[in-house]
Design a protein around this motif. Structure first.
Motif, mmCIF file in Angstrom:
data_model
loop_
_atom_site.group_PDB
_atom_site.id
_atom_site.type_symbol
_atom_site.label_atom_id
_atom_site.label_comp_id
_atom_site.label_asym_id
_atom_site.label_seq_id
_atom_site.Cartn_x
_atom_site.Cartn_y
_atom_site.Cartn_z
ATOM 1 N N VAL A 37 0.832 -1.202 0.000
ATOM 2 C CA VAL A 37 0.000 0.000 0.000
ATOM 3 C C VAL A 37 0.870 1.257 0.000
ATOM 4 O O VAL A 37 0.585 2.227 -0.716
ATOM 5 C CB VAL A 37 -0.943 -0.004 1.217
ATOM 6 N N SER A 38 1.951 1.253 0.782
ATOM 7 C CA SER A 38 2.849 2.407 0.829
ATOM 8 C C SER A 38 3.505 2.653 -0.517
ATOM 9 O O SER A 38 3.612 3.791 -0.978
ATOM 10 C CB SER A 38 3.918 2.199 1.909
ATOM 11 N N LEU A 39 3.961 1.576 -1.157
ATOM 12 C CA LEU A 39 4.575 1.716 -2.472
ATOM 13 C C LEU A 39 3.586 2.268 -3.486
ATOM 14 O O LEU A 39 3.906 3.191 -4.251
ATOM 15 C CB LEU A 39 5.102 0.358 -2.947
ATOM 16 N N LEU A 40 2.381 1.704 -3.488
ATOM 17 C CA LEU A 40 1.369 2.149 -4.441
ATOM 18 C C LEU A 40 1.047 3.625 -4.236
ATOM 19 O O LEU A 40 0.998 4.406 -5.194
ATOM 20 C CB LEU A 40 0.112 1.305 -4.291
ATOM 21 N N SER A 41 0.835 4.018 -2.988
ATOM 22 C CA SER A 41 0.481 5.406 -2.686
ATOM 23 C C SER A 41 1.603 6.363 -3.077
ATOM 24 O O SER A 41 1.375 7.391 -3.727
ATOM 25 C CB SER A 41 0.169 5.557 -1.196
ATOM 26 N N SER A 42 2.836 6.033 -2.677
ATOM 27 C CA SER A 42 3.964 6.935 -2.915
ATOM 28 C C SER A 42 4.302 7.039 -4.393
ATOM 29 O O SER A 42 4.547 8.135 -4.911
ATOM 30 C CB SER A 42 5.189 6.440 -2.129
ATOM 31 N N VAL A 43 4.318 5.905 -5.081
ATOM 32 C CA VAL A 43 4.687 5.913 -6.497
ATOM 33 C C VAL A 43 3.645 6.659 -7.322
ATOM 34 O O VAL A 43 3.987 7.468 -8.202
ATOM 35 C CB VAL A 43 4.872 4.471 -7.014
ATOM 36 N N LEU A 44 2.366 6.432 -7.043
ATOM 37 C CA LEU A 44 1.324 7.140 -7.788
ATOM 38 C C LEU A 44 1.399 8.641 -7.539
ATOM 39 O O LEU A 44 1.290 9.442 -8.469
ATOM 40 C CB LEU A 44 -0.057 6.608 -7.396
ATOM 41 N N ALA A 45 1.581 9.016 -6.265
ATOM 42 C CA ALA A 45 1.661 10.434 -5.939
ATOM 43 C C ALA A 45 2.850 11.081 -6.635
ATOM 44 O O ALA A 45 2.770 12.211 -7.129
ATOM 45 C CB ALA A 45 1.764 10.615 -4.424
ATOM 46 N N PHE A 46 3.970 10.375 -6.705
ATOM 47 C CA PHE A 46 5.165 10.916 -7.355
ATOM 48 C C PHE A 46 4.968 11.036 -8.860
ATOM 49 O O PHE A 46 5.296 12.058 -9.478
ATOM 50 C CB PHE A 46 6.362 10.012 -7.050
ATOM 51 N N PHE A 61 20.631 22.984 -16.534
ATOM 52 C CA PHE A 61 20.358 22.028 -15.464
ATOM 53 C C PHE A 61 19.998 20.690 -16.090
ATOM 54 O O PHE A 61 18.848 20.447 -16.437
ATOM 55 C CB PHE A 61 19.212 22.530 -14.575
ATOM 56 N N SER A 62 21.006 19.859 -16.240
ATOM 57 C CA SER A 62 20.818 18.581 -16.928
ATOM 58 C C SER A 62 20.755 17.395 -15.977
ATOM 59 O O SER A 62 20.716 16.252 -16.424
ATOM 60 C CB SER A 62 21.972 18.363 -17.926
ATOM 61 N N HIS A 63 20.773 17.665 -14.686
ATOM 62 C CA HIS A 63 20.805 16.574 -13.703
ATOM 63 C C HIS A 63 19.427 16.194 -13.198
ATOM 64 O O HIS A 63 19.308 15.426 -12.252
ATOM 65 C CB HIS A 63 21.689 16.959 -12.511
ATOM 66 N N ALA A 64 18.379 16.747 -13.802
ATOM 67 C CA ALA A 64 17.027 16.460 -13.323
ATOM 68 C C ALA A 64 16.707 14.970 -13.334
ATOM 69 O O ALA A 64 16.152 14.453 -12.349
ATOM 70 C CB ALA A 64 16.000 17.236 -14.148
ATOM 71 N N PRO A 65 17.007 14.211 -14.409
ATOM 72 C CA PRO A 65 16.698 12.774 -14.386
ATOM 73 C C PRO A 65 17.381 12.038 -13.242
ATOM 74 O O PRO A 65 16.777 11.170 -12.612
ATOM 75 C CB PRO A 65 17.197 12.288 -15.753
ATOM 76 N N ARG A 66 18.640 12.409 -12.962
ATOM 77 C CA ARG A 66 19.355 11.752 -11.871
ATOM 78 C C ARG A 66 18.711 12.064 -10.527
ATOM 79 O O ARG A 66 18.546 11.182 -9.685
ATOM 80 C CB ARG A 66 20.815 12.193 -11.866
ATOM 81 N N PHE A 71 15.262 10.552 -5.894
ATOM 82 C CA PHE A 71 14.073 10.787 -5.084
ATOM 83 C C PHE A 71 13.134 9.596 -5.143
ATOM 84 O O PHE A 71 12.554 9.182 -4.134
ATOM 85 C CB PHE A 71 13.369 12.050 -5.565
ATOM 86 N N PHE A 72 12.989 9.037 -6.343
ATOM 87 C CA PHE A 72 12.147 7.857 -6.496
ATOM 88 C C PHE A 72 12.710 6.681 -5.696
ATOM 89 O O PHE A 72 11.968 5.929 -5.063
ATOM 90 C CB PHE A 72 12.045 7.480 -7.976
ATOM 91 N N GLY A 73 14.030 6.522 -5.714
ATOM 92 C CA GLY A 73 14.664 5.468 -4.917
ATOM 93 C C GLY A 73 14.427 5.662 -3.431
ATOM 94 O O GLY A 73 14.217 4.687 -2.698
ATOM 95 N N PHE A 74 14.445 6.929 -2.976
ATOM 96 C CA PHE A 74 14.177 7.189 -1.562
ATOM 97 C C PHE A 74 12.743 6.832 -1.208
ATOM 98 O O PHE A 74 12.469 6.301 -0.125
ATOM 99 C CB PHE A 74 14.438 8.668 -1.240
ATOM 100 N N ILE A 75 11.793 7.115 -2.118
ATOM 101 C CA ILE A 75 10.390 6.750 -1.893
ATOM 102 C C ILE A 75 10.251 5.242 -1.732
ATOM 103 O O ILE A 75 9.580 4.749 -0.810
ATOM 104 C CB ILE A 75 9.514 7.256 -3.061
#
Length: 230
Positions: A37-46, A61-66, A71-75
């Protein structure tokens, strides 16, 4: 009940299901529910852009994907590792407060077929509070899309209303779990659940007042020490 019957029961037979969970104590099943549930909620919100809106690359500013990947990994890390620890702390606090308010701690309930179960345990409560997050699936599926795609203040207000309704539903399930686990009255069970929230709000208010007075004093001193404008 098996795993899927417990999931069904949380939505459609909450009282009986919470009573069964605190007796059987399916800890690992609860942890699985919490993580999914936490993964689903966080990933969808992101991904939808409500929480942790993805950073867009721009000139210079070319580092946005990184940064987005970090941030996604922290989620993901928080959902898998931090949330189970956080809910363990919640269960420990509720367990302590239930004892203070006269809950039945570690008492045996004799069943008709002769098998005894132990209630009033932190293990049973932890299992139940993990299952109690299930309604947040609806918030994860509905609120981000309302706020993102409906647009305007109406979408935001409707999303907030849905989230508030889900919070009340989750609070109801937690109160049921506390009541069934410790044989407390509904009022005391609700007090156990809301006490950490109340204490947190009081502490935040006191800290805000303290910091405000400190900054006001510093600002006032700075203003007095400034030379007069000619």
């Amino acid at each position: 009940m098996n795993f899927f019957e417990r999931i069904y029961g949380v939505f459609f037979q909450p009282r009986e299901t919470m009573a069964e969970i605190v007796r059987k104590k399916p800890v690992w099943e609860g942890i699985i529910v919490l993580i999914v549930v936490s993964l689903l909620s966080s990933v969808l919100a992101f991904k939808v852009g409500i929480s942790g809106q993805p950073i867009q690359p721009g000139p210079g500013f070319s580092h946005a994907p990184r940064l987005n990947n970090l941030f996604f990994g922290f989620i993901v890390f928080g959902s898998i590792f931090l949330n189970p620890i956080l809910y363990f702390i919640y269960a420990a606090i509720y367990h302590f407060l239930a004892e203070v308010l006269g809950g039945e701690m570690y008492w045996r309930e004799e069943k008709e077929e002769g098998e005894a179960v132990v209630l009033g345990t932190a293990k049973g409560l932890y299992s139940a509070v993990c299952f109690a997050v299930l309604p947040s699936i609806f918030s994860a599926l509905i609120s981000p899309f309302l706020m993102k795609f409906m647009g305007g203040i109406g979408g935001v207000l409707l999303g907030i209303t849905v989230s508030l309704g889900i919070f009340i539903w989750i609070a109801f399930l937690n109160i049921l779990a506390i009541k069934e686990n410790y044989k407390l009255s509904t009022g005391n069970a609700a007090l156990v659940f809301f006490m950490p929230v109340i204490v947190g709000i009081v502490i935040a208010i006191l800290m805000a007042i303290f910091l405000g007075s400190v900054f006001a004093g510093v600002f006032s001193e700075m203003m007095r020490s400034m030379p007069p404008i000619q």
